[in-house]
Design a protein around this motif. Structure first.
Motif, mmCIF file in Angstrom:
data_model
loop_
_atom_site.group_PDB
_atom_site.id
_atom_site.type_symbol
_atom_site.label_atom_id
_atom_site.label_comp_id
_atom_site.label_asym_id
_atom_site.label_seq_id
_atom_site.Cartn_x
_atom_site.Cartn_y
_atom_site.Cartn_z
ATOM 1 N N ASP A 66 38.138 -39.775 23.039
ATOM 2 C CA ASP A 66 38.614 -40.412 24.310
ATOM 3 C C ASP A 66 39.309 -41.622 24.457
ATOM 4 O OD1 ASP A 66 38.004 -37.826 25.241
ATOM 5 O OD2 ASP A 66 36.108 -38.343 25.938
ATOM 6 N N ILE A 67 39.035 -42.661 23.380
ATOM 7 C CA ILE A 67 39.608 -43.670 23.392
ATOM 8 C C ILE A 67 41.029 -43.939 22.956
ATOM 9 C CG2 ILE A 67 39.297 -45.849 21.968
ATOM 10 C CD1 ILE A 67 37.007 -45.464 24.021
ATOM 11 N N ASP A 68 41.857 -44.521 23.552
ATOM 12 C CA ASP A 68 43.066 -44.604 23.177
ATOM 13 C C ASP A 68 43.395 -45.430 21.958
ATOM 14 O OD1 ASP A 68 45.877 -45.182 23.087
ATOM 15 O OD2 ASP A 68 46.106 -45.402 25.223
ATOM 16 N N MET A 69 43.411 -44.982 21.051
ATOM 17 C CA MET A 69 43.550 -45.830 19.638
ATOM 18 C C MET A 69 44.677 -46.905 19.725
ATOM 19 S SD MET A 69 41.023 -45.343 17.951
ATOM 20 C CE MET A 69 41.026 -45.767 16.157
ATOM 21 N N ASP A 70 45.938 -46.301 20.169
ATOM 22 C CA ASP A 70 46.964 -47.156 20.289
ATOM 23 C C ASP A 70 46.939 -48.423 20.972
ATOM 24 O OD1 ASP A 70 48.552 -45.535 18.577
ATOM 25 O OD2 ASP A 70 49.129 -44.616 20.286
ATOM 26 N N TYR A 71 45.991 -48.132 22.280
ATOM 27 C CA TYR A 71 45.716 -49.426 23.050
ATOM 28 C C TYR A 71 44.913 -50.283 22.335
ATOM 29 C CZ TYR A 71 43.539 -51.754 27.039
ATOM 30 O OH TYR A 71 43.103 -52.847 27.878
#
Length: 134
Positions: A66-71
């Motif tokens: 659920d973590i936005d890796m790009d962010y």
């Protein structure tokens, strides 16, 4: 072009396995840090340091997928800090009440070192299974 033999499409299976590479992947590292924050929150709730409902929410929301890796990658480029972008990404998944308790009372080293140990424990499990074959 690969940066190491483990990243190389030609040589990666000579020096590692798909299973072992997964243990040390970026996503697994993120999950290990989330697991640390969950354990910390549960221990703090058990000892009355943070509210029980907050620890429960932190545990329910702590999923690396659920973590936005790009962010996180962009945040790391800006801060060069290993955890702040991750904390900011995790905060986006939690309620205002819970996000104030993520990382409560911990240092960066507490989380990164413990997360690495969790990954090493998983790697040890794989190695022990491989040794049983021989």
């Amino acid at each position: 072009m690969a940066s190491s033999l483990i990243d190389s499409e030609l040589f990666k299976d000579q020096y590692s396995t798909k299973e072992m590479r997964a243990v040390f992947s970026e996503r697994a590292q993120i999950q290990s840090w989330l697991d640390c924050w969950v354990a910390l929150a549960k221990a703090e709730a058990k000892n009355g340091v943070i509210p029980e409902n907050v620890a429960k929410e932190i545990a329910e929301k702590a999923h690396a997928e659920d973590i936005d890796m790009d962010y996180v990658r962009e945040g790391f480029k800006k801060t060069s800090h290993p955890l702040m972008p991750q904390i900011r990404a995790f905060i986006q998944l939690c309620s205002p009440e819970a996000c104030g308790y993520i990382h409560w009372g911990a240092t960066t080293q507490d989380i990164t070192d413990t997360g690495t140990i969790l990954q090493l424990r998983n790697a040890q499990d794989i190695l022990e299974k491989q040794m049983e074959i021989y």
